[in-house]
Design an enzyme around this catalytic site. Sequence first.
Site, mmCIF file in Angstrom:
data_model
loop_
_atom_site.group_PDB
_atom_site.id
_atom_site.type_symbol
_atom_site.label_atom_id
_atom_site.label_comp_id
_atom_site.label_asym_id
_atom_site.label_seq_id
_atom_site.Cartn_x
_atom_site.Cartn_y
_atom_site.Cartn_z
ATOM 1 N N GLY B 19 0.746 -1.244 0.000
ATOM 2 C CA GLY B 19 0.000 0.000 0.000
ATOM 3 C C GLY B 19 0.773 1.289 0.000
ATOM 4 N N THR B 20 1.909 1.370 -0.653
ATOM 5 C CA THR B 20 2.638 2.646 -0.565
ATOM 6 C C THR B 20 3.767 2.707 -1.585
ATOM 7 O OG1 THR B 20 2.289 2.976 1.783
ATOM 8 C CG2 THR B 20 4.278 3.884 0.940
ATOM 9 N N SER B 21 4.194 3.943 -1.877
ATOM 10 C CA SER B 21 5.501 4.137 -2.507
ATOM 11 C C SER B 21 6.223 5.195 -1.702
ATOM 12 C CB SER B 21 5.336 4.628 -3.948
ATOM 13 O OG SER B 21 4.526 3.749 -4.677
#
Lengths: 217, 219
Positions: B19-21
Amino acid sequence: MDSHHSYSQVKGVSTGTTILAVKFNGGVIIGSDSRASMGESYVSSKTINKLIQVHDRIFCCIAGSLADAQAVTKMAKFQLSFHSIQMESPPLVKAAASIMRELCYNNKEELQAGFITAGWDRKKGPQIYVVSLGGMLLSQPYTIGGSGSTYIYGYVDAKFKPDMSLEEATQFSTNALALAMGRDNVSGGVVHLVVITEAEVKHVVVPGNKLPKFHDE
Amino acid sequence: SLQFGTPRSVFITSLIPVGTSIMAVEFEGGVVIGADSRTTTGAYIANRVTDKLTPIHERIFCCRSGSAADTQAIADAVTYQLGFHSIELDEAPLVQTAASLFREMCYRYREELMAGIIVAGWDPRRGGQVYTVPVGGMMTRQPVSVGGSGSSYIYGYVDSNYRAGMSKEECLKFTAEALTLAMERDGSSGGVVRLAVVSEQGVERQVILGNQLPKFSTV
């Protein structure tokens, strides 16, 4: 292409791999690494050729279970040559891709292999088709596949330009494969490239020590 | 993320936290850190303007990926510990100290946690530093580090575009471009790009909105 599941679930030898194809001005380049692995820790071949010629100007590259991929391409090669003889003309790239798709879709429960079909034909010139794991067929100006492709989506998205020259496309392909091989432990070895144009088919091998190096190497 | 040997994958279905960068880059005089702004619960975007760049001390930040609950709890604990340590020492804490505190907690409670953290900041002793503490609780210093589910897609881009000795502006552009590419491909990353520059002068924050993100020819 649906390719960020690692192919380590494949039984036997798998081409945990990086494959790509890119259209340029006048042709296509299809390329791959050369590693075949069993599980994540044994390299069963350092020099395997994943670029299979299915007709004079049509190549396929394979990802996934090597056994499945070889069976499918062998069948496709036969069907394509038969089709070409019946039609009395060189086959369309789309015909080759369709044959792969039929085989993959109808046998989707048993098979675990994905393909990129690329080539040149008189009707539409250079083309690239992706046949993914479940049997979807899609045409794209460039495409990447295999476990190593996950790491180079950003790179190819940033670097691809339509209508590149042969030199630009070769550099693009070599860089992309080298970057993927640098991060994916089941991709490696040498870079195989095949340049397909109306006039000829050229096979280029870039050995490990000639691959581009990046900042941390 | 970095793993040695066979992945401990019994219950972790993905080696990369979800769920992320997130990204951090060292430059001469400081660090540039960046993150996307999407928090998801399943397919629903619970927060589309999340701030994943969390201050731990005046000139030390962390970029959080993985379970939002876990990383918030860890960051709060480390903020407390580091603040206390800094008062005892009567000087600014080292970035390495902050990273070590994260590592201690992430390693000790590795079975319970799902947290991938990049610690970045500036201290007078060693200047700008980036430390990565991925899932599992390893810690290592890197000149550039990416994390989160979106990071897989930009390893190639970062490897080919990073050069040592970039200026602050070059690092900002590099980070914004890399995160944009990751957000385009990763369904769990998106929204706006949040950037921060941490240096001797302090912290400068900026936001790049969706329509202002860098454009690439195919996206």
